[in-house]
Design a protein around this motif. Structure first.
Motif, PDB file in Angstrom:
ATOM      1  N   TYR A  59      -6.328  -6.386 -22.016  1.00  0.00           N
ATOM      2  CA  TYR A  59      -6.894  -5.038 -21.985  1.00  0.00           C
ATOM      3  C   TYR A  59      -7.528  -4.696 -20.631  1.00  0.00           C
ATOM      4  CZ  TYR A  59     -11.118  -7.738 -22.410  1.00  0.00           C
ATOM      5  OH  TYR A  59     -12.091  -8.647 -22.136  1.00  0.00           O
ATOM      6  N   LEU A  60      -7.908  -5.709 -19.852  1.00  0.00           N
ATOM      7  CA  LEU A  60      -8.694  -5.449 -18.628  1.00  0.00           C
ATOM      8  C   LEU A  60      -8.008  -4.442 -17.710  1.00  0.00           C
ATOM      9  CD1 LEU A  60      -9.142  -8.667 -19.460  1.00  0.00           C
ATOM     10  CD2 LEU A  60     -10.489  -8.670 -17.364  1.00  0.00           C
ATOM     11  N   THR A  61      -6.735  -4.698 -17.406  1.00  0.00           N
ATOM     12  CA  THR A  61      -6.017  -3.841 -16.450  1.00  0.00           C
ATOM     13  C   THR A  61      -5.837  -2.435 -17.005  1.00  0.00           C
ATOM     14  OG1 THR A  61      -4.813  -5.811 -15.801  1.00  0.00           O
ATOM     15  CG2 THR A  61      -3.963  -3.710 -15.000  1.00  0.00           C
ATOM     16  N   ARG A  62      -5.458  -2.385 -18.295  1.00  0.00           N
ATOM     17  CA  ARG A  62      -5.201  -1.075 -18.902  1.00  0.00           C
ATOM     18  C   ARG A  62      -6.474  -0.222 -18.906  1.00  0.00           C
ATOM     19  NH1 ARG A  62      -3.355  -3.087 -22.998  1.00  0.00           N
ATOM     20  NH2 ARG A  62      -5.150  -2.988 -24.369  1.00  0.00           N
ATOM     21  N   VAL A  63      -7.583  -0.820 -19.308  1.00  0.00           N
ATOM     22  CA  VAL A  63      -8.825  -0.052 -19.419  1.00  0.00           C
ATOM     23  C   VAL A  63      -9.330   0.354 -18.030  1.00  0.00           C
ATOM     24  CG1 VAL A  63     -11.214  -0.085 -20.231  1.00  0.00           C
ATOM     25  CG2 VAL A  63      -9.418  -1.125 -21.630  1.00  0.00           C
ATOM     26  N   GLU A  64      -9.296  -0.587 -17.087  1.00  0.00           N
ATOM     27  CA  GLU A  64      -9.792  -0.257 -15.741  1.00  0.00           C
ATOM     28  C   GLU A  64      -8.917   0.811 -15.083  1.00  0.00           C
ATOM     29  OE1 GLU A  64      -9.505  -3.196 -12.597  1.00  0.00           O
ATOM     30  OE2 GLU A  64     -11.494  -2.609 -11.883  1.00  0.00           O
ATOM     31  N   GLU A  69      -8.053   6.323 -13.177  1.00  0.00           N
ATOM     32  CA  GLU A  69      -7.289   7.579 -13.260  1.00  0.00           C
ATOM     33  C   GLU A  69      -8.188   8.743 -13.666  1.00  0.00           C
ATOM     34  OE1 GLU A  69      -4.135   6.358 -15.823  1.00  0.00           O
ATOM     35  OE2 GLU A  69      -2.829   5.839 -14.126  1.00  0.00           O
ATOM     36  N   ARG A  70      -9.041   8.495 -14.633  1.00  0.00           N
ATOM     37  CA  ARG A  70      -9.889   9.570 -15.143  1.00  0.00           C
ATOM     38  C   ARG A  70     -10.933  10.007 -14.110  1.00  0.00           C
ATOM     39  NH1 ARG A  70     -12.034   7.306 -20.147  1.00  0.00           N
ATOM     40  NH2 ARG A  70      -9.901   6.523 -20.187  1.00  0.00           N
ATOM     41  N   MET A  75     -14.966   9.555  -7.801  1.00  0.00           N
ATOM     42  CA  MET A  75     -15.173   8.396  -6.911  1.00  0.00           C
ATOM     43  C   MET A  75     -14.906   8.812  -5.461  1.00  0.00           C
ATOM     44  SD  MET A  75     -13.282   5.494  -9.225  1.00  0.00           S
ATOM     45  CE  MET A  75     -13.877   5.130 -10.885  1.00  0.00           C
ATOM     46  N   ALA A  76     -13.848   9.575  -5.273  1.00  0.00           N
ATOM     47  CA  ALA A  76     -13.468  10.004  -3.921  1.00  0.00           C
ATOM     48  C   ALA A  76     -14.562  10.866  -3.294  1.00  0.00           C
ATOM     49  CB  ALA A  76     -12.138  10.746  -3.962  1.00  0.00           C
ATOM     50  N   ARG A  77     -15.254  11.660  -4.109  1.00  0.00           N
ATOM     51  CA  ARG A  77     -16.341  12.489  -3.560  1.00  0.00           C
ATOM     52  C   ARG A  77     -17.481  11.619  -3.035  1.00  0.00           C
ATOM     53  NH1 ARG A  77     -14.752  16.031  -7.595  1.00  0.00           N
ATOM     54  NH2 ARG A  77     -16.326  15.375  -9.120  1.00  0.00           N
ATOM     55  N   PHE A  78     -17.783  10.528  -3.743  1.00  0.00           N
ATOM     56  CA  PHE A  78     -18.805   9.595  -3.253  1.00  0.00           C
ATOM     57  C   PHE A  78     -18.352   8.934  -1.953  1.00  0.00           C
ATOM     58  CE2 PHE A  78     -20.400   9.538  -7.685  1.00  0.00           C
ATOM     59  CZ  PHE A  78     -21.762   9.532  -7.463  1.00  0.00           C
ATOM     60  N   TRP A 309     -18.988   3.996 -14.551  1.00  0.00           N
ATOM     61  CA  TRP A 309     -18.032   4.598 -15.487  1.00  0.00           C
ATOM     62  C   TRP A 309     -17.616   3.523 -16.489  1.00  0.00           C
ATOM     63  CZ3 TRP A 309     -17.757   5.199 -10.158  1.00  0.00           C
ATOM     64  CH2 TRP A 309     -17.943   6.496  -9.670  1.00  0.00           C
ATOM     65  N   GLN A 310     -17.540   3.908 -17.766  1.00  0.00           N
ATOM     66  CA  GLN A 310     -17.165   2.973 -18.832  1.00  0.00           C
ATOM     67  C   GLN A 310     -16.195   3.643 -19.791  1.00  0.00           C
ATOM     68  OE1 GLN A 310     -21.370   1.635 -20.010  1.00  0.00           O
ATOM     69  NE2 GLN A 310     -20.031   0.325 -21.230  1.00  0.00           N
ATOM     70  N   ASP A 311     -15.385   2.854 -20.471  1.00  0.00           N
ATOM     71  CA  ASP A 311     -14.525   3.410 -21.526  1.00  0.00           C
ATOM     72  C   ASP A 311     -15.342   3.583 -22.814  1.00  0.00           C
ATOM     73  OD1 ASP A 311     -14.490   0.455 -21.403  1.00  0.00           O
ATOM     74  OD2 ASP A 311     -13.462   0.666 -23.317  1.00  0.00           O
ATOM     75  N   GLU A 312     -14.777   4.291 -23.781  1.00  0.00           N
ATOM     76  CA  GLU A 312     -15.516   4.597 -25.027  1.00  0.00           C
ATOM     77  C   GLU A 312     -15.893   3.331 -25.778  1.00  0.00           C
ATOM     78  OE1 GLU A 312     -12.291   5.970 -24.698  1.00  0.00           O
ATOM     79  OE2 GLU A 312     -13.123   7.692 -23.588  1.00  0.00           O
TER      80      GLU A 312
END
Ligand code: AVI
Length: 323
Positions: A59-64, A69-70, A75-78, A309-312
């Motif tokens: 799951y690590l790769t999929r979730v990260e 993506e979301r 992130m780019a603004r920071f 940032w975290q997943d649900e």
């Protein structure tokens, strides 16, 4: 902007092979036997790791990837304009592309990896896919003291260290702290750290991620013995070792081992290495963090939390810190 489409400069800090022989012999002659996980990543090992990243159970790769993506625009603004993006353990660079798509004005992209062939192949592909981007790889073993190139040949506004994949989990906690201090030095005041961290969760979910049904993780683990055979002239019989991985909630880590199926003696050149039946080589730890504990460790090593940032499900976190 000028068009490149190739690697602009390459810094080779020559991480192997002398270290490989020395560290393998030392690791197999001590009790209990252990080998550092950085040696998994020869050409075949890097391929197998890429396969692991596509497994349902891992799951690590999929979730990260989902988090990147979301939230890549935020992130780019920071990160801002004309940053120097430094990625440790860059591997195949799939996650990097998500960020790069949102960072058109990057000063340069600096992938840092121990595996030279894989690094150069991935960097070349990336340079072709992003022809306006300066790609300047560094081949180095960042688990050791290293002199990071100063990159004064071109202008950039800030340094950003990108360390995805929860690769920080493959360090012991003291090593992780050392790495974070090193990263703070490399990032320099005003710099940022964007880091992926796998979080503590239901042990059955974690166990499954390191014991996949197709046996890819087992092949990845056993490939280390194949590499020692090929590069150091050893005579490991891979059929006489098996993969074992389990989550230890008390230590908050997955331990990965290679178990000797019987009593046997293996040779590396002149050196004989005895194994008892059931004796193991400890090949990897993969620490899982509590977010609060991780943030405290980051604070101790000079990093101030900007955003997390975290997943649900709370499986994985991507944190942004400033030095
Ligand atoms: C690279 N690293 C974060 C992986 C992990 O999950 O610890 C390596 C790995 N080992 C077994 N599967 C994947």
């Amino acid at each position: 902007r000028p068009s490149y489409g190739y690697i602009v400069s390459f810094h080779d800090l020559h991480p192997t092979p002398a270290d490989f022989r020395e560290e393998v012999l030392a690791g197999l002659l001590r009790t209990p036997k252990s080998l550092p996980p950085k040696f998994f990543y020869d050409r075949r090992g890097s391929e197998l790791f890429d396969e692991i990243c596509q497994l349902e159970e891992y799951y690590l790769t999929r979730v990260e990837t989902g988090l990147l993506e979301r939230h890549a625009a935020e992130m780019a603004r920071f990160i801002g304009e004309e940053a120097l993006l430094i990625e440790y353990g860059s591997g195949s660079g799939r996650k990097t592309r998500i960020l790069l798509d949102h960072l058109p004005s990057l000063a340069a992209y600096v992938p840092v990896d121990i595996s030279k062939e894989h690094l150069l192949a991935a960097a070349t592909e990336l340079a072709q896919a992003y022809p306006c981007l300066r790609v300047t790889p560094v081949c180095a073993d960042y688990t050791r003291e290293m002199e990071f190139p100063d990159f004064e040949e071109f202008f950039y506004r800030r340094r950003v260290v990108f360390f995805p994949g929860s690769t920080i989990g493959n360090f012991t906690p003291p090593e992780a702290e050392m790495f974070l201090r090193h990263a703070a030095e490399v990032a320099r005041p005003g710099g940022l750290l964007l880091i992926g961290v796998d979080l503590k969760k239901d042990p059955t979910v974690i166990d499954a991620a390191y014991n996949d049904g197709q046996g890819v993780t087992a092949a990845f683990n056993l490939n280390l013995l194949q590499r020692i055979n090929t590069e150091l002239g050893a005579d490991f019989d891979l059929r006489l070792f098996e993969h074992r991985a389990f989550y230890d909630p008390a230590h908050g880590r997955v331990e990965m081992h290679l178990v000797s199926r019987q009593a046997q003696t293996v040779h590396i050149g002149e050196t004989a290495i005895p194994f008892a039946a059931g004796e193991t080589i400890h090949t990897e730890d993969s620490y899982k963090y509590d977010l609060a504990d991780f943030e405290q460790m980051a604070a101790r090593t000079g990093w101030t939390r900007q955003m997390v940032w975290q997943d649900e499900q709370g499986y994985f976190a991507v944190g942004l810190f400033a030095v």
